[in-house]
Design a protein around this motif. Sequence first.
Motif, PDB file in Angstrom:
ATOM      1  N   ASP A   1      40.596  30.375  55.662  1.00  0.00           N
ATOM      2  CA  ASP A   1      42.016  30.101  55.792  1.00  0.00           C
ATOM      3  C   ASP A   1      42.787  30.676  54.606  1.00  0.00           C
ATOM      4  O   ASP A   1      42.380  30.500  53.447  1.00  0.00           O
ATOM      5  CB  ASP A   1      42.192  28.570  55.863  1.00  0.00           C
ATOM      6  CG  ASP A   1      43.630  28.157  55.906  1.00  0.00           C
ATOM      7  OD1 ASP A   1      44.270  28.373  56.946  1.00  0.00           O
ATOM      8  OD2 ASP A   1      44.112  27.623  54.876  1.00  0.00           O
ATOM      9  N   ARG A   2      43.893  31.346  54.885  1.00  0.00           N
ATOM     10  CA  ARG A   2      44.686  31.980  53.836  1.00  0.00           C
ATOM     11  C   ARG A   2      45.149  30.980  52.783  1.00  0.00           C
ATOM     12  O   ARG A   2      45.148  31.263  51.589  1.00  0.00           O
ATOM     13  CB  ARG A   2      45.890  32.706  54.444  1.00  0.00           C
ATOM     14  CG  ARG A   2      46.627  33.537  53.402  1.00  0.00           C
ATOM     15  CD  ARG A   2      48.022  33.949  53.869  1.00  0.00           C
ATOM     16  NE  ARG A   2      48.653  34.816  52.919  1.00  0.00           N
ATOM     17  CZ  ARG A   2      49.089  34.442  51.713  1.00  0.00           C
ATOM     18  NH1 ARG A   2      48.935  33.197  51.305  1.00  0.00           N
ATOM     19  NH2 ARG A   2      49.666  35.298  50.902  1.00  0.00           N
ATOM     20  N   THR A   3      45.528  29.789  53.198  1.00  0.00           N
ATOM     21  CA  THR A   3      46.004  28.770  52.254  1.00  0.00           C
ATOM     22  C   THR A   3      44.903  28.383  51.271  1.00  0.00           C
ATOM     23  O   THR A   3      45.133  28.279  50.067  1.00  0.00           O
ATOM     24  CB  THR A   3      46.506  27.529  53.013  1.00  0.00           C
ATOM     25  OG1 THR A   3      47.530  27.945  53.937  1.00  0.00           O
ATOM     26  CG2 THR A   3      47.074  26.494  52.072  1.00  0.00           C
ATOM     27  N   LEU A   4      43.695  28.176  51.777  1.00  0.00           N
ATOM     28  CA  LEU A   4      42.558  27.838  50.921  1.00  0.00           C
ATOM     29  C   LEU A   4      42.271  28.971  49.934  1.00  0.00           C
ATOM     30  O   LEU A   4      42.076  28.743  48.739  1.00  0.00           O
ATOM     31  CB  LEU A   4      41.311  27.565  51.771  1.00  0.00           C
ATOM     32  CG  LEU A   4      39.991  27.400  51.009  1.00  0.00           C
ATOM     33  CD1 LEU A   4      40.031  26.158  50.120  1.00  0.00           C
ATOM     34  CD2 LEU A   4      38.823  27.354  51.973  1.00  0.00           C
ATOM     35  N   ILE A   5      42.263  30.194  50.428  1.00  0.00           N
ATOM     36  CA  ILE A   5      41.964  31.345  49.577  1.00  0.00           C
ATOM     37  C   ILE A   5      43.033  31.525  48.507  1.00  0.00           C
ATOM     38  O   ILE A   5      42.724  31.759  47.339  1.00  0.00           O
ATOM     39  CB  ILE A   5      41.797  32.611  50.438  1.00  0.00           C
ATOM     40  CG1 ILE A   5      40.550  32.445  51.317  1.00  0.00           C
ATOM     41  CG2 ILE A   5      41.711  33.855  49.574  1.00  0.00           C
ATOM     42  CD1 ILE A   5      40.431  33.463  52.426  1.00  0.00           C
ATOM     43  N   GLU A   6      44.296  31.387  48.878  1.00  0.00           N
ATOM     44  CA  GLU A   6      45.375  31.501  47.890  1.00  0.00           C
ATOM     45  C   GLU A   6      45.253  30.420  46.818  1.00  0.00           C
ATOM     46  O   GLU A   6      45.439  30.680  45.630  1.00  0.00           O
ATOM     47  CB  GLU A   6      46.740  31.412  48.568  1.00  0.00           C
ATOM     48  CG  GLU A   6      47.902  31.582  47.597  1.00  0.00           C
ATOM     49  CD  GLU A   6      49.247  31.582  48.287  1.00  0.00           C
ATOM     50  OE1 GLU A   6      50.199  32.114  47.693  1.00  0.00           O
ATOM     51  OE2 GLU A   6      49.364  31.051  49.419  1.00  0.00           O
ATOM     52  N   ASP A   7      44.904  29.202  47.231  1.00  0.00           N
ATOM     53  CA  ASP A   7      44.727  28.121  46.267  1.00  0.00           C
ATOM     54  C   ASP A   7      43.607  28.453  45.287  1.00  0.00           C
ATOM     55  O   ASP A   7      43.742  28.249  44.077  1.00  0.00           O
ATOM     56  CB  ASP A   7      44.413  26.810  47.008  1.00  0.00           C
ATOM     57  CG  ASP A   7      44.249  25.651  46.052  1.00  0.00           C
ATOM     58  OD1 ASP A   7      45.226  25.317  45.343  1.00  0.00           O
ATOM     59  OD2 ASP A   7      43.137  25.089  45.986  1.00  0.00           O
ATOM     60  N   ARG A   8      42.514  28.978  45.789  1.00  0.00           N
ATOM     61  CA  ARG A   8      41.405  29.356  44.907  1.00  0.00           C
ATOM     62  C   ARG A   8      41.823  30.465  43.941  1.00  0.00           C
ATOM     63  O   ARG A   8      41.457  30.443  42.767  1.00  0.00           O
ATOM     64  CB  ARG A   8      40.196  29.789  45.730  1.00  0.00           C
ATOM     65  CG  ARG A   8      39.522  28.625  46.411  1.00  0.00           C
ATOM     66  CD  ARG A   8      38.311  29.065  47.183  1.00  0.00           C
ATOM     67  NE  ARG A   8      37.668  27.916  47.812  1.00  0.00           N
ATOM     68  CZ  ARG A   8      36.669  28.006  48.656  1.00  0.00           C
ATOM     69  NH1 ARG A   8      36.176  29.187  48.983  1.00  0.00           N
ATOM     70  NH2 ARG A   8      36.147  26.924  49.185  1.00  0.00           N
ATOM     71  N   MET A   9      42.570  31.442  44.445  1.00  0.00           N
ATOM     72  CA  MET A   9      43.026  32.533  43.576  1.00  0.00           C
ATOM     73  C   MET A   9      43.950  32.020  42.479  1.00  0.00           C
ATOM     74  O   MET A   9      43.895  32.482  41.344  1.00  0.00           O
ATOM     75  CB  MET A   9      43.761  33.605  44.387  1.00  0.00           C
ATOM     76  CG  MET A   9      42.851  34.506  45.174  1.00  0.00           C
ATOM     77  SD  MET A   9      43.762  35.811  46.019  1.00  0.00           S
ATOM     78  CE  MET A   9      44.071  36.934  44.648  1.00  0.00           C
TER      79      MET A   9
END
Length: 172
Positions: free
Chosen positions: A107-115
Amino acid sequence: MRTPHVVVVMGVAGTGKTTIGPLLAARLGVPYAEGDDFHPPANIDKMSAGTPLEDADRWPWLDAIGGWAHGRAGLGGVVSCSALKRSYRDRLRAAAPDVVFVHLAGDRTLIEDRMTHRQGHFMPTALLDSQFATLQPLEADEAGVAVDVSGSPEEITERAAEALNALPDVRQ
């Protein structure tokens, strides 16, 4: 005894390639290579400035990774590489025909949060949209698996190892 393959851990920035790659390599008992280490300084400077790479920037990088994978043929290994486009994966396969891909997807939201929470990496969150726009998921005729990036690194690694083991020609 089966000849070990070289596994390319791929996906957009922030999916965990640098985390999962070494864990998967350890699980498989093969060496790991960090794909970012193959970038020439000009590529790192460009990405650090928030400018997406163009294909012309990527070809030498992909060739260097392909050379590493070719040198590991029959020995096995794991290397991280975004490999976002089919043409990039085709270039890697041209150098090392037996490479297998593990596409870390989520999920883009999860990936952005990790970044947002990682430190010391040259890839800014601002380039995530360009990464998703460029991404061409694995096609049915490509040797590889897609693995969801939710959960702990250990859970993701286990899913990747199980998915690789389930491939007919890739049991490690």
